[in-house]
Scaffold this active site. Sequence first.
Site, PDB file in Angstrom:
ATOM      1  N   HIS A   1       0.684  -0.991   0.050  1.00  0.00           N
ATOM      2  CA  HIS A   1       0.094   0.001   0.058  1.00  0.00           C
ATOM      3  C   HIS A   1       0.909   1.398  -0.150  1.00  0.00           C
ATOM      4  O   HIS A   1       2.222   1.142   0.648  1.00  0.00           O
ATOM      5  CB  HIS A   1      -0.913   0.232   1.192  1.00  0.00           C
ATOM      6  CG  HIS A   1      -2.021  -0.940   1.344  1.00  0.00           C
ATOM      7  ND1 HIS A   1      -2.938  -1.023   0.326  1.00  0.00           N
ATOM      8  CD2 HIS A   1      -2.259  -2.190   1.863  1.00  0.00           C
ATOM      9  CE1 HIS A   1      -3.609  -2.112   0.741  1.00  0.00           C
ATOM     10  NE2 HIS A   1      -3.016  -2.767   1.699  1.00  0.00           N
TER      11      HIS A   1
ATOM     12  N   GLY B   1      -2.009  -1.109  -8.930  1.00  0.00           N
ATOM     13  CA  GLY B   1      -2.680  -1.864  -8.114  1.00  0.00           C
ATOM     14  C   GLY B   1      -4.209  -1.499  -8.393  1.00  0.00           C
ATOM     15  O   GLY B   1      -5.113  -2.452  -8.684  1.00  0.00           O
TER      16      GLY B   1
ATOM     17  N   ASP C   1      -3.386  -5.902  -8.475  1.00  0.00           N
ATOM     18  CA  ASP C   1      -3.385  -6.647  -7.465  1.00  0.00           C
ATOM     19  C   ASP C   1      -4.290  -7.875  -8.036  1.00  0.00           C
ATOM     20  O   ASP C   1      -3.796  -9.052  -7.566  1.00  0.00           O
ATOM     21  CB  ASP C   1      -4.480  -6.063  -6.434  1.00  0.00           C
ATOM     22  CG  ASP C   1      -3.625  -4.747  -5.558  1.00  0.00           C
ATOM     23  OD1 ASP C   1      -2.338  -4.640  -5.652  1.00  0.00           O
ATOM     24  OD2 ASP C   1      -4.404  -4.072  -5.129  1.00  0.00           O
TER      25      ASP C   1
END
Length: 81
Positions: free
Chosen positions: A12, A59, A64
Site C-alpha cells: 500500500h 494496483g 493486485d
Amino acid sequence: MTSIRRIGLVAHDERKPDLLEWVRFNRDTLSRHALWATGTTGKILAEACGLDIRLLKSGPLGGDQQLGAMIAGGELDILVF
C-alpha cells in the site's frame, strides 16, 4: 543448488517505504530470483535497487488482481505484501 523462486512484491502507498527498506536489505538474495510487482511499487523498487522486476498494472488498475491470478495459477512461489 539453489532454485529460482518466483516472488511477487506489493505494498500500500503508506507502506512502500517499508517494503523498499526490506528489498534494499535483501537485494542480493532477491537478485537471484524472478520478481514481479504492481506498477508503482515495482517502479520504485527497480529504480532504487537496480533490480529486474517485471511490472504488472498499478494496483488500482488491476495489478493486485493480476498477482492474485498468478497465485491461483501457481505462477508465484512467494508474495511479499
